[in-house]
Design a protein around this motif. Structure first.
Motif, PDB file in Angstrom:
ATOM      1  N   GLU A 196       0.836  -1.206   0.000  1.00 53.07           N
ATOM      2  CA  GLU A 196       0.000   0.000   0.000  1.00 53.07           C
ATOM      3  C   GLU A 196       0.872   1.258   0.000  1.00 53.07           C
ATOM      4  O   GLU A 196       0.500   2.287  -0.573  1.00 53.07           O
ATOM      5  CB  GLU A 196      -0.927   0.005   1.220  1.00 53.07           C
ATOM      6  N   GLY A 197       2.035   1.182   0.654  1.00 51.37           N
ATOM      7  CA  GLY A 197       2.947   2.324   0.672  1.00 51.37           C
ATOM      8  C   GLY A 197       3.048   3.030   1.998  1.00 51.37           C
ATOM      9  O   GLY A 197       3.544   4.167   2.069  1.00 51.37           O
TER      10      GLY A 197
ATOM     11  N   GLU B 288      -0.042   8.626   0.863  1.00 45.14           N
ATOM     12  CA  GLU B 288       1.030   7.635   0.941  1.00 45.14           C
ATOM     13  C   GLU B 288       1.298   7.072  -0.449  1.00 45.14           C
ATOM     14  O   GLU B 288       0.380   6.700  -1.171  1.00 45.14           O
ATOM     15  CB  GLU B 288       0.653   6.544   1.941  1.00 45.14           C
ATOM     16  N   ARG B 289       2.565   7.026  -0.789  1.00 43.73           N
ATOM     17  CA  ARG B 289       2.992   6.617  -2.130  1.00 43.73           C
ATOM     18  C   ARG B 289       3.449   5.160  -2.091  1.00 43.73           C
ATOM     19  O   ARG B 289       2.664   4.253  -2.289  1.00 43.73           O
ATOM     20  CB  ARG B 289       4.095   7.558  -2.601  1.00 43.73           C
ATOM     21  N   GLY B 290       4.712   4.883  -1.873  1.00 43.71           N
ATOM     22  CA  GLY B 290       5.206   3.518  -1.738  1.00 43.71           C
ATOM     23  C   GLY B 290       5.855   2.974  -2.991  1.00 43.71           C
ATOM     24  O   GLY B 290       5.775   3.540  -4.083  1.00 43.71           O
TER      25      GLY B 290
ATOM     26  N   HIS C 186       7.536  -0.020   9.282  1.00 42.73           N
ATOM     27  CA  HIS C 186       7.283   0.321   7.880  1.00 42.73           C
ATOM     28  C   HIS C 186       8.451   1.120   7.326  1.00 42.73           C
ATOM     29  O   HIS C 186       9.039   1.950   8.025  1.00 42.73           O
ATOM     30  CB  HIS C 186       5.989   1.145   7.760  1.00 42.73           C
ATOM     31  N   MET C 187       8.762   0.891   6.075  1.00 42.17           N
ATOM     32  CA  MET C 187       9.853   1.619   5.435  1.00 42.17           C
ATOM     33  C   MET C 187       9.487   3.083   5.232  1.00 42.17           C
ATOM     34  O   MET C 187       8.314   3.423   5.062  1.00 42.17           O
ATOM     35  CB  MET C 187      10.178   0.997   4.068  1.00 42.17           C
ATOM     36  N   ASN C 188      10.494   3.940   5.230  1.00 40.50           N
ATOM     37  CA  ASN C 188      10.286   5.345   4.874  1.00 40.50           C
ATOM     38  C   ASN C 188      10.481   5.515   3.367  1.00 40.50           C
ATOM     39  O   ASN C 188      10.563   4.522   2.616  1.00 40.50           O
ATOM     40  CB  ASN C 188      11.207   6.251   5.698  1.00 40.50           C
TER      41      ASN C 188
END
Length: 248
Positions: A12-13, A23-25, A172-174
């Motif tokens: 989802e991002g 939110e991109r991702g 979660h990743m940045n």
């Protein structure tokens, strides 16, 4: 090309937040990067919803994704399963087999992703590391005779496991992490991503530590487990139908 992504918060991002709050991702980045590298538009959809376990992803997202008649479908899952007290790794890996079988039946190319490894900065990180290693091995056994499956394997990436690629919740990743995953996906597709995607310079600072971390992030997670709720409850997919990404 018609690329659809299914999964949880990883796809989802979550963690890659734009200035306007959206939110991109990695999947959004990869779709745009694919269009740029190929030099023609890409149709893109993203059905991923945060908080989902592996089998609910398959049961709720796979058939709607295939109904869009994609050429490529990406799948990742299992990250939320690994945080549960009881986890059947082989059962999770069977979800990957189901996705591959349905892709075969529909003539769709599968893009297989393993998640990034957050264990170095998580409470009970050794448990997450052990389960992640087992899941990675179990999934790879199921596709070892399938060179046609596109692989973007992030779990073994030690650079991506460093804290600089993770958001304040450490789970979660940045933006830096999502760019690195997107770069790996494009490379697996046969394209050269922008060099700075592998190690972007806009890394976020460290988040809260000690009791502040547990109060802000661990406590709400525990409450959701006790109340049997999910961060994805009430959410819908951000791109449930095709959007076009054109070369920039």
């Amino acid at each position: 090309m018609r690329f659809v992504a299914i999964g949880d918060s990883f796809t989802e991002g979550v963690g890659d937040v734009l200035p306007d709050g959206r939110e991109r991702g990695w999947a959004d980045l990869a779709a745009q990067g694919w269009a740029d590298a190929a030099g023609h538009p890409i149709q893109y959809a993203n059905l991923a919803i945060r908080g989902k376990l592996a089998w609910p992803i398959v049961e709720q997202q796979l058939e709607p994704a295939l109904a869009l008649r994609p050429t490529h479908l990406s799948f990742n899952g299992g990250g939320n399963d690994m945080l549960r007290p009881r986890t059947d790794v082989e059962h999770i890996a069977d979800a990957f087999s189901r996705v591959l079988r349905r892709c075969d039946e529909e003539g769709v190319t599968m893009i297989l992703l393993s998640g990034a490894n957050p264990s170095g900065q998580l409470p009970m990180g050794s448990l997450v590391q052990r389960r992640g290693d087992l899941l990675s091995d179990a999934v790879l056994r199921r596709i070892e005779d399938r060179p046609d499956v596109i692989r973007a394997l992030n779990w073994p990436d030690r650079e991506l496991a460093r804290g600089a690629y993770w958001s304040e919740d450490r789970l979660h990743m940045n933006a830096a992490g999502h760019h690195r995953v997107a770069a790996r996906v494009l490379h697996a597709l046969g394209f050269e991503p922008p060099e700075n995607w592998w190690a972007p310079s806009d890394r976020l600072g460290a988040g809260p530590s000690g009791l502040a971390y547990y109060r802000e992030f661990v406590g709400p997670w525990v409450r959701r487990r006790v109340t049997r709720t999910s961060s994805g409850d009430g959410r819908t997919a951000k791109f449930p139908t095709w959007v076009e990404r054109v070369p920039s």
